[in-house]
Design an enzyme around this catalytic site. Structure first.
Site, PDB file in Angstrom:
ATOM      1  N   ASP A 260       0.836  -1.197   0.000  1.00 59.78           N
ATOM      2  CA  ASP A 260       0.000   0.000   0.000  1.00 59.78           C
ATOM      3  C   ASP A 260       0.874   1.252   0.000  1.00 59.78           C
ATOM      4  O   ASP A 260       2.073   1.196   0.287  1.00 59.78           O
ATOM      5  CB  ASP A 260      -0.891   0.016   1.243  1.00 59.78           C
ATOM      6  CG  ASP A 260      -1.988  -1.032   1.181  1.00 59.78           C
ATOM      7  OD1 ASP A 260      -2.198  -1.595   0.097  1.00 59.78           O
ATOM      8  OD2 ASP A 260      -2.615  -1.288   2.225  1.00 59.78           O
TER       9      ASP A 260
ATOM     10  N   LYS B  76      -4.203   2.606  -2.471  1.00 63.93           N
ATOM     11  CA  LYS B  76      -5.321   3.481  -2.838  1.00 63.93           C
ATOM     12  C   LYS B  76      -5.101   4.831  -2.171  1.00 63.93           C
ATOM     13  O   LYS B  76      -4.691   4.907  -1.021  1.00 63.93           O
ATOM     14  CB  LYS B  76      -6.642   2.865  -2.369  1.00 63.93           C
ATOM     15  CG  LYS B  76      -6.902   1.470  -2.941  1.00 63.93           C
ATOM     16  CD  LYS B  76      -8.139   0.855  -2.326  1.00 63.93           C
ATOM     17  CE  LYS B  76      -8.397  -0.529  -2.908  1.00 63.93           C
ATOM     18  NZ  LYS B  76      -7.316  -1.477  -2.615  1.00 63.93           N
TER      19      LYS B  76
END
Length: 335
Positions: A263, A285
């Site tokens: 991530d 994200k």
């Protein structure tokens, strides 16, 4: 707060071969003797540029391990050396030697004068085939010595014997298994299993027998209808981003990974712990930025595992608290 510069090396560690031209030590005093003694742990012989030699250096010459040459060496005596240590304890002479070596591209070390050095001498933990070098970029040599003492205590004295044993099987393994995850998995099994334990206990015959068995098992798996063995996926939570807060199990997973899907919240310090050859892929994200859909992440994890790779899914915080780790786990279980 994690400063990015904290993770950047000021000097790059490298091991130098002393085959061929011997290293040169400039100086004939006690300091030069200490440096020559260190070099002779790996070099067959050293050359010493001095008119008068310390008793220890004289003993090295008498034993054929050192050769005395004229003091104040010039370009011809320095060119082509794998390493030059100027320990004359004369500031002007050390500076002259350093200048010549730099101009010739020869690594040079001047004890206690970092600005003149292009090479640093680390604190060394010596296990024959296994050598661990500890450096602090000349900032804290006493700290390096303390780390060396700790590692001397922690590392098994037969570790070098284990490495030598593994080296005797390298050609056979290379000719048996293709380079990649399967070969690495075999070595991990050997070093983590009873073969390594037997060697560290001094039973080489048993260790060799057990390695033979592991190679046979690996070949049988490799011949499984030409299909790649099933890989695995490890979900790792990076917590708040401090590498020191990772569990030992998380670090071992990163060191074994073929690919790491991470991530955006995962810091560079954590990613630095991944295996050097591991593929690092960002699937994070972020608000207002392109992100990889969760379904695609799930498919990537499954595909890489089916290809026989060791996959780490590295997520900030806890993978199962606002991390959608449960969805990824469900997708992997279905497959």
């Amino acid at each position: 707060r994690c400063d990015r510069d904290f993770w950047l090396m000021r000097t790059f560690p490298i091991f130098v071969s002393f085959d061929g031209t011997p290293p040169l030590v400039v100086g004939g005093g006690q300091l030069a003797a200490i440096k020559a003694r260190l070099l002779l742990k790996r070099a067959d012989r050293v050359e010493v540029a001095a008119d008068v030699l310390d008793p220890e250096l004289s003993a090295f010459v008498d034993a054929g391990r050192a050769v005395q040459i004229a003091p104040m060496p010039g370009i011809d005596q320095i060119r082509g050396r794998p390493l030059v240590i100027s320990a004359s304890e004369d500031e002007e002479e050390d500076a002259r030697i350093a200048e010549i070596a730099r101009a010739l591209g020869v690594p040079v070390n001047v004890p206690d004068r970092p600005p003149l050095c292009t090479a640093a001498l680390p604190a060394i933990v010596d296990r024959c085939e296994v050598t661990i070098a500890i450096g602090t970029s000349a900032a804290a040599p006493v700290l390096a010595q303390r780390l060396r003492a700790w590692l001397e205590h922690e590392l098994h004295p037969r570790l070098g014997d284990l490495a030598k044993l593994a080296g005797s099987f390298r050609d056979r393994v290379a000719g048996t298994l293709p380079e990649g995850p399967r070969r690495r998995r075999l070595w991990e099994t050997i070093f983590d299993g009873p073969a390594a334990a037997a060697m560290l206990q001094g039973d080489e015959a048993e260790a060799r027998s057990l390695i033979d068995l592991e190679i046979e098992r690996a070949v049988e798996t490799d011949d499984n209808d030409g299909q790649a063995p099933q890989g695995r996926v490890v979900l790792v939570g990076a917590g708040p981003g401090d590498p020191e807060l990772l569990t030992m199990k998380a670090i071992r997973a990163l060191k074994a990974a073929d690919v790491v899907f991470h991530d955006k919240l995962v810091g560079e310090g954590v990613l630095e712990l991944a295996r050097r050859e591991a593929e690092l892929i960002s699937v994070g994200k972020a608000k207002g930025a392109h992100s990889v859909p969760q379904s695609e992440i799930n498919a990537l994890l499954v595909a890489r595992a089916k290809a026989g790779q060791t996959v780490v899914r590295l997520k900030g915080g806890d993978p199962f608290i606002f991390g959608r780790g449960g969805e990824e786990l469900d997708a992997l279980r279905v497959e």
